[in-house]
Scaffold this motif. Structure first.
Motif, PDB file in Angstrom:
ATOM      1  N   VAL A  38       0.845  -1.195   0.000  1.00 31.58           N
ATOM      2  CA  VAL A  38       0.000   0.000   0.000  1.00 31.58           C
ATOM      3  C   VAL A  38       0.878   1.240   0.000  1.00 31.58           C
ATOM      4  CG1 VAL A  38      -1.815   1.284   1.186  1.00 31.58           C
ATOM      5  CG2 VAL A  38      -1.840  -1.216   1.246  1.00 31.58           C
ATOM      6  N   GLU A  39       0.640   2.120  -0.957  1.00 25.17           N
ATOM      7  CA  GLU A  39       1.360   3.388  -1.062  1.00 25.17           C
ATOM      8  C   GLU A  39       0.348   4.523  -1.005  1.00 25.17           C
ATOM      9  OE1 GLU A  39       4.148   5.913  -4.244  1.00 25.17           O
ATOM     10  OE2 GLU A  39       3.426   3.901  -4.740  1.00 25.17           O
ATOM     11  N   VAL A  40       0.677   5.569  -0.279  1.00 20.30           N
ATOM     12  CA  VAL A  40      -0.227   6.708  -0.106  1.00 20.30           C
ATOM     13  C   VAL A  40       0.426   7.972  -0.655  1.00 20.30           C
ATOM     14  CG1 VAL A  40      -1.486   8.149   1.535  1.00 20.30           C
ATOM     15  CG2 VAL A  40      -1.306   5.670   1.922  1.00 20.30           C
ATOM     16  N   LEU A  41      -0.315   8.690  -1.481  1.00 21.75           N
ATOM     17  CA  LEU A  41       0.113  10.010  -1.955  1.00 21.75           C
ATOM     18  C   LEU A  41      -0.706  11.063  -1.220  1.00 21.75           C
ATOM     19  CD1 LEU A  41       0.173   9.370  -5.833  1.00 21.75           C
ATOM     20  CD2 LEU A  41       2.044   9.070  -4.182  1.00 21.75           C
ATOM     21  N   ASP A  42      -0.044  11.972  -0.516  1.00 17.33           N
ATOM     22  CA  ASP A  42      -0.764  13.035   0.181  1.00 17.33           C
ATOM     23  C   ASP A  42      -0.883  14.271  -0.716  1.00 17.33           C
ATOM     24  OD1 ASP A  42       1.729  14.281   0.257  1.00 17.33           O
ATOM     25  OD2 ASP A  42       2.072  13.853   2.383  1.00 17.33           O
ATOM     26  N   ARG A  43      -1.438  15.324  -0.162  1.00 20.02           N
ATOM     27  CA  ARG A  43      -1.685  16.519  -0.968  1.00 20.02           C
ATOM     28  C   ARG A  43      -0.403  17.072  -1.582  1.00 20.02           C
ATOM     29  NH1 ARG A  43      -5.911  20.291  -0.559  1.00 20.02           N
ATOM     30  NH2 ARG A  43      -6.433  19.581   1.556  1.00 20.02           N
ATOM     31  N   ALA A  44       0.668  17.159  -0.785  1.00 13.29           N
ATOM     32  CA  ALA A  44       1.918  17.725  -1.290  1.00 13.29           C
ATOM     33  C   ALA A  44       2.473  16.888  -2.438  1.00 13.29           C
ATOM     34  CB  ALA A  44       2.938  17.823  -0.156  1.00 13.29           C
ATOM     35  N   GLN A  45       2.403  15.585  -2.307  1.00 15.45           N
ATOM     36  CA  GLN A  45       2.903  14.712  -3.374  1.00 15.45           C
ATOM     37  C   GLN A  45       2.045  14.843  -4.630  1.00 15.45           C
ATOM     38  OE1 GLN A  45       2.775  11.354  -0.546  1.00 15.45           O
ATOM     39  NE2 GLN A  45       4.791  10.771  -1.326  1.00 15.45           N
ATOM     40  N   MET A  46       0.735  14.951  -4.443  1.00 17.27           N
ATOM     41  CA  MET A  46      -0.149  15.101  -5.604  1.00 17.27           C
ATOM     42  C   MET A  46       0.047  16.452  -6.281  1.00 17.27           C
ATOM     43  SD  MET A  46      -3.698  13.137  -4.611  1.00 17.27           S
ATOM     44  CE  MET A  46      -3.907  13.794  -2.952  1.00 17.27           C
ATOM     45  N   GLU A  47       0.307  17.487  -5.493  1.00 14.56           N
ATOM     46  CA  GLU A  47       0.605  18.793  -6.088  1.00 14.56           C
ATOM     47  C   GLU A  47       1.864  18.714  -6.943  1.00 14.56           C
ATOM     48  OE1 GLU A  47       0.841  21.369  -2.733  1.00 14.56           O
ATOM     49  OE2 GLU A  47      -1.329  21.812  -2.717  1.00 14.56           O
ATOM     50  N   LYS A  48       2.870  18.024  -6.432  1.00 16.15           N
ATOM     51  CA  LYS A  48       4.118  17.870  -7.174  1.00 16.15           C
ATOM     52  C   LYS A  48       3.905  17.080  -8.465  1.00 16.15           C
ATOM     53  CE  LYS A  48       8.949  16.495  -6.473  1.00 16.15           C
ATOM     54  NZ  LYS A  48       9.930  15.935  -5.491  1.00 16.15           N
ATOM     55  N   LEU A  49       2.994  16.099  -8.438  1.00 17.58           N
ATOM     56  CA  LEU A  49       2.703  15.284  -9.610  1.00 17.58           C
ATOM     57  C   LEU A  49       1.769  15.979 -10.601  1.00 17.58           C
ATOM     58  CD1 LEU A  49       2.230  11.844  -7.828  1.00 17.58           C
ATOM     59  CD2 LEU A  49       4.020  12.388  -9.497  1.00 17.58           C
ATOM     60  N   GLY A  50       1.169  17.088 -10.178  1.00 25.85           N
ATOM     61  CA  GLY A  50       0.283  17.822 -11.075  1.00 25.85           C
ATOM     62  C   GLY A  50      -1.145  17.318 -11.094  1.00 25.85           C
ATOM     63  N   PHE A  51      -1.643  16.824  -9.962  1.00 26.30           N
ATOM     64  CA  PHE A  51      -3.027  16.334  -9.865  1.00 26.30           C
ATOM     65  C   PHE A  51      -3.993  17.509  -9.685  1.00 26.30           C
ATOM     66  CE2 PHE A  51      -2.850  11.601  -8.485  1.00 26.30           C
ATOM     67  CZ  PHE A  51      -1.814  11.344  -9.373  1.00 26.30           C
ATOM     68  N   GLY A  52      -3.983  18.446 -10.624  1.00 31.93           N
ATOM     69  CA  GLY A  52      -4.808  19.640 -10.473  1.00 31.93           C
ATOM     70  C   GLY A  52      -6.293  19.372 -10.533  1.00 31.93           C
ATOM     71  N   ALA A  53      -6.720  18.342 -11.272  1.00 29.97           N
ATOM     72  CA  ALA A  53      -8.149  18.039 -11.398  1.00 29.97           C
ATOM     73  C   ALA A  53      -8.681  17.451 -10.091  1.00 29.97           C
ATOM     74  CB  ALA A  53      -8.380  17.070 -12.559  1.00 29.97           C
ATOM     75  N   LEU A  54      -7.995  16.463  -9.547  1.00 30.11           N
ATOM     76  CA  LEU A  54      -8.425  15.845  -8.282  1.00 30.11           C
ATOM     77  C   LEU A  54      -8.375  16.854  -7.140  1.00 30.11           C
ATOM     78  CD1 LEU A  54      -7.392  12.358  -6.938  1.00 30.11           C
ATOM     79  CD2 LEU A  54      -7.202  14.361  -5.467  1.00 30.11           C
ATOM     80  N   LEU A  55      -7.287  17.610  -7.039  1.00 31.35           N
ATOM     81  CA  LEU A  55      -7.137  18.558  -5.941  1.00 31.35           C
ATOM     82  C   LEU A  55      -8.154  19.688  -6.021  1.00 31.35           C
ATOM     83  CD1 LEU A  55      -3.246  18.696  -5.750  1.00 31.35           C
ATOM     84  CD2 LEU A  55      -4.805  17.577  -4.136  1.00 31.35           C
ATOM     85  N   GLY A  56      -8.581  20.030  -7.221  1.00 29.75           N
ATOM     86  CA  GLY A  56      -9.627  21.037  -7.358  1.00 29.75           C
ATOM     87  C   GLY A  56     -10.931  20.599  -6.714  1.00 29.75           C
TER      88      GLY A  56
END
Length: 470
Positions: free
Chosen positions: A185-203
Motif C-alpha cells: 500500500v502506497e499513499v500520496l498526500d496533498r503535497a505529493q499530488m501537487e508535485k505530480l500535477g493532480f490539479g483536477a483531483l485537488l480542485g
C-alpha cells in the motif's frame, strides 16, 4: 438425498411436491413445517431455469439457490442457530456456490443499531453431500469463494458507512490495514499530488476540511514480477454535496455512497490477496470530499490535470470524472498496465438509461468489453455496453481550455465516458458506471436492501479468466 429425506419423513416430501404442484423451477420454494419428530422444517428450493428466462450460468443458478435457501430459512419462523442445506448428488459440483450464495445473503450492517432490527438468526449453516469426495472438492473451491465473499462484505461495509465516519483519511487508514493480507500500500498526500500535477483531483478536494489522498494497492501474484499488471481505478468521493453546484436536499444523504467505485476496487484487491491470485494487479483510488466553502472550486474555474491537459469546470457536481482523470493518466504512465478498468458511481443518466439491472460499460477495446460482459453474465453482475464516438467527444470541447467537464444533458453518461477516454492514452481501458447498481432500494437475489458490493464478483471472475489464459 431427496429419497432418503422422503423416507425419513414417511413420504411427506413427495406428497407435498405432488399436492402443491412443485415443479422445481428457479425461484420456487416449498416449506414443510415439522415433517418428522427430528426435523423442525424442510425447505425445498427449485433450481431449474424458467422457459424463456434470461440465461444464467449453472454456477449462478446454484449461488442464487443458496441465497434463497438462506432467506427462506430466515423468514420461515422456524429459524434456529443451526441450519442444514442438503445438496443433491446431481448438483454436488456446485456446493461451494450454494454456500457462497447463502453467505452473501446473510450480510447485515448493524454496527450502529443498539438492537438490530433484522439480526441473523442462523449463526451456523452446514452443507451436506452424499460422498466424502464431493465434500472435499467443495471445501477446496470454497477457499477462493470465501475470499470473494469477504471482498464483497468489505465493499458493502465501506459503502454503508456514514460520511462522518468514513472520510478520506479514515478510508485511507482502512486500506492501510489490508497490508496484513500481503498487499503493498502506497499513499500520496496533498503535497505529493501537487508535485505530480493532480490539479483536477485537488480542485475537487479544495472546498473540504478533509485532506485528500490517492492510495495505490499492489498484489504481486504472477510468476514473473515483470508481467504488466491489471489496473483497477476507483472514484472515492466520500461525500458529494455537489460543491458550489450544490445538489437538491432530497436524497443527498445517498451521496455517502459516492465512493462506491473505490470501495469495489478495495474489496477486489483484498479478494485477490486472500485467494492468492496468480496475477499482478494494482488498485488506485482517489479519496476526496466535495464540499461548498469559501475555498471551494467555482464553476468556470480552469484546472490543469496530471496529463497536462486543461479542463474548464462548468459544473462542480461533475467531479468524479475530474478525480478519475488524474488517476487514469497517472496509472497509465507510471505502471504501464496491460489494461485499466475504472469504476465510479458517475452519472444519474446511466440510472435513467439502465435502471438497477445493468451497469454501463464504455470501452476503447472490443475484446476487453466482451470479456467484461461475459464475466458479468457469469456472476449476475450484468453490464450493458454503451456507444462512444467522435460526435460525442466533440461535445466536450471548450472554447477556453482543452475540454470542459460537462457537455449538456443529452447522452451525458456517454459524454462523461468520452471525457475519461481523453486520459487513458493507448492503454486498453473500460469504464464501468455503477451508479444504478452499487446501492439498491429493495433486496435482490444475493443482497438485501442497501449496498450490493457490485463489481467485486464480476472483476474477480474477469481476473480468473485472465489467469486461465496466461
Amino acid at each position: 438425498m431427496f429419497q432418503r429425506l422422503d423416507q425419513d419423513t414417511g413420504g411427506a416430501l413427495s406428497r407435498a411436491v405432488r399436492v402443491r404442484d412443485f415443479q422445481g423451477k428457479e425461484g420456487q420454494t416449498l416449506c414443510l413445517g415439522a415433517p418428522s419428530d427430528s426435523l423442525a422444517q424442510v425447505q425445498i428450493i427449485g433450481c431449474a431455469p424458467e422457459d424463456g428466462a434470461d440465461s444464467k450460468s449453472e454456477a449462478l443458478v446454484m449461488e442464487e439457490a443458496g441465497g434463497r435457501a438462506f432467506r427462506a430459512l430466515e423468514k420461515s419462523g422456524y429459524a434456529s442457530e443451526q441450519g442444514i442445506i442438503v445438496v443433491p448428488d446431481c448438483l454436488a459440483s456446485y456446493a461451494a456456490e450454494v454456500a457462497l450464495g447463502a453467505r452473501l445473503t446473510s450480510y447485515r450492517f448493524t454496527k450502529y443499531q443498539s438492537e438490530p432490527s433484522k439480526p441473523v438468526k442462523t449463526q451456523r449453516l452446514s452443507l451436506v453431500l452424499s460422498t466424502e469426495e464431493a465434500a472435499e472438492a467443495a471445501l477446496s473451491r470454497w477457499t477462493a469463494l470465501q475470499a470473494v465473499a469477504d471482498g464483497v462484505f468489505l465493499t458493502r461495509d465501506l459503502v454503508t458507512e456514514p460520511s462522518n465516519v468514513l472520510y478520506p483519511e479514515s478510508f485511507k487508514n482502512r486500506i492501510e490495514a489490508l497490508k496484513e493480507l500481503g498487499l503493498d500500500v502506497e499513499v500520496l498526500d496533498r503535497a505529493q499530488m501537487e508535485k505530480l500535477g493532480f490539479g483536477a483531483l485537488l480542485g475537487v478536494a479544495q472546498g473540504s476540511e478533509f485532506a485528500p489522498y490517492t492510495v495505490i494497492l499492489r498484489h504481486n501474484g504472477a510468476p514473473s514480477a515483470e508481467d504488466a499488471p491489471l489496473a483497477f481505478i476507483g472514484k472515492g468521493v466520500t461525500f458529494d454535496s455537489g460543491g458550489i453546484s450544490i445538489k437538491p436536499a432530497a436524497g443527498m444523504d445517498e451521496m455517502k455512497g459516492d465512493m462506491g467505485g473505490a470501495a469495489t476496487v478495495v474489496g477486489l484487491l483484498s479478494a485477490l490477496a486472500r485467494r492468492k491470485a496468480e496475477v499482478n494487479a494494482i488498485g488506485v483510488v482517489g479519496l476526496v470530499e466535495n464540499m461548498p466553502s469559501g475555498t471551494a472550486q467555482r464553476p468556470g474555474d480552469i484546472v490543469k490535470s496530471h496529463s497536462g491537459q486543461t479542463i474548464e469546470v462548468l459544473n462542480t457536481d461533475a467531479e468524479g470524472r475530474l478525480v478519475l482523470a488524474d488517476l487514469l493518466s497517472y496509472t497509465a504512465q507510471t505502471y504501464k498496465p496491460a489494461l485499466m478498468v475504472n469504476l465510479a458511481t458517475l452519472t444519474g443518466a446511466i440510472v435513467v438509461a439502465l435502471g438497477a439491472e445493468h451497469a454501463g460499460l464504455f470501452s476503447n477495446d472490443d475484446s476487453l468489453a466482451v470479456a467484461l460482459v461475459q464475466a458479468g453474465s457469469e456472476t449476475g453482475e450484468k453490464l450493458w455496453r454503451m456507444p462512444m464516438g467522435e460526435a460525442y467527444n466533440r461535445a466536450i470541447d471548450s472554447d477556453v481550455a482543452d475540454m470542459k467537464n460537462i457537455g449538456g444533458r443529452p447522452g451525458s453518461s456517454i459524454l462523461a465516458a468520452e471525457f475519461l477516454k481523453r486520459f487513458v492514452g493507448k492503454t486498453r481501458w473500460a469504464h464501468l458506471d455503477i451508479a444504478g447498481t452499487a446501492w439498491l432500494d429493495k433486496e435482490s437475489a444475493l443482497a438485501g436492501k442497501g449496498a450490493t458490493g457490485f463489481g467485486v464478483q464480476l472483476l474477480d471472475r474477469f481476473v480468473q479468466d485472465h489467469e486461465a489464459q496466461n
